[in-house]
Design an enzyme around this catalytic site. Sequence first.
Site, PDB file in Angstrom:
ATOM      1  N   ASP A  36     -51.129 -20.088 -49.010  1.00 36.48           N
ATOM      2  CA  ASP A  36     -50.286 -19.017 -49.569  1.00 36.48           C
ATOM      3  C   ASP A  36     -50.889 -17.642 -49.304  1.00 36.48           C
ATOM      4  OD1 ASP A  36     -48.051 -20.304 -50.958  1.00 36.48           O
ATOM      5  OD2 ASP A  36     -49.589 -21.200 -52.239  1.00 36.48           O
ATOM      6  N   ASP A 177     -41.276 -25.689 -53.668  1.00 35.33           N
ATOM      7  CA  ASP A 177     -42.570 -25.069 -53.963  1.00 35.33           C
ATOM      8  C   ASP A 177     -42.553 -24.418 -55.347  1.00 35.33           C
ATOM      9  OD1 ASP A 177     -44.978 -23.735 -53.937  1.00 35.33           O
ATOM     10  OD2 ASP A 177     -44.543 -22.496 -52.186  1.00 35.33           O
TER      11      ASP A 177
HETATM   12  C1  DX5 Z   1     -46.324 -19.535 -55.565  1.00 40.76           C
HETATM   13  C2  DX5 Z   1     -46.888 -20.297 -54.383  1.00 40.76           C
HETATM   14  C3  DX5 Z   1     -47.026 -21.751 -54.631  1.00 40.76           C
HETATM   15  C4  DX5 Z   1     -47.988 -22.102 -55.730  1.00 40.76           C
HETATM   16  C5  DX5 Z   1     -47.767 -23.513 -56.193  1.00 40.76           C
HETATM   17  O1  DX5 Z   1     -46.002 -18.256 -55.183  1.00 40.76           O
HETATM   18  O2  DX5 Z   1     -46.047 -20.131 -53.262  1.00 40.76           O
HETATM   19  O3  DX5 Z   1     -47.344 -22.438 -53.432  1.00 40.76           O
HETATM   20  O4  DX5 Z   1     -49.322 -21.953 -55.349  1.00 40.76           O
HETATM   21  O5  DX5 Z   1     -48.572 -23.748 -57.302  1.00 40.76           O
HETATM   22  P1  DX5 Z   1     -48.065 -24.658 -58.526  1.00 40.76           P
HETATM   23  O6  DX5 Z   1     -47.878 -26.036 -58.007  1.00 40.76           O
HETATM   24  O7  DX5 Z   1     -49.173 -24.540 -59.517  1.00 40.76           O
HETATM   25  O8  DX5 Z   1     -46.777 -24.057 -59.024  1.00 40.76           O
HETATM   26 ZN    ZN Z   2     -46.319 -21.428 -51.486  1.00 37.41          ZN
END
Ligand code: DX5
Ligand code: ZN
Length: 226
Positions: A36, A177
């Site tokens: 990310d 996601d």
């Molecule tokens: C949020 C990111 C995600 C996040 C997912 O902006 O794009 O990929 O890291 O994390 P969790 O699974 O904790 O929601």
């Molecule tokens: Zn992400």
Amino acid sequence: MKNKLIAASILSANFTCLGKEINDVLKAGANIIHFDVMDNNYVPNLSIGPLVLKSLRENNINCQIDVHIMAKNIDNLIISFIKLGVNSIIIHPESSLHLDKSISLIRKYGCKAGLALNPSTSLNCLDYLIHKLDLILVMSVNPGFEGQKFLDYIYKKIIQIKKIINKQKRNILLEVDGGININNIKKIAISGADVFVIGSAIFKNKLPYNKIIKNLKLESNYFFKK
Ligand code: DX5
Ligand code: ZN
């Protein structure tokens, strides 16, 4: 029926030993590493960029990396990530001035191109672009942070996008996601997701990674095994 895939989002990993975290989670059964990228402009948070991936590559992290760019001025970033041999680059329609051009830039060098739709982003943005996409990423939280709650109205959106994908002649992966965990992964799978991006439910969990990922895979493939 193809097995569904787990993409581990390293935003929730322990950054003091990121290479080890990646190796451990892959060994435990994660299929993809989700990287990310946040610029404190497009989203209100700052994370990692090409420099960190370069260091990982130099230290033998050669696995499949999917880059999710939550930033503005993305074309330079796209080129930097392509040079580092990533598999997919996912961008947001609001973050590129010339979306067709940015998607074409990703594909030009053989990288897979993905479009990420924020919770409130309309499906209309797929109309003139879907023929160039290898994957669609549905955001089930507002982008910027790990550990948020899955927004319930997104199930309907996943179902709608799956229908659109099924009408295409090409294979397009549907990724979801944000906020995915052991309690909701089955419903997300049934709605049509092929790939689950998961951060905190893996890295901030007390159980060992192999147990967590095994359970997530069992739940997500439950109705699809036969
Ligand atoms: C949020 C990111 C995600 C996040 C997912 O902006 O794009 O990929 O890291 O994390 P969790 O699974 O904790 O929601
Ligand atoms: Zn992400």
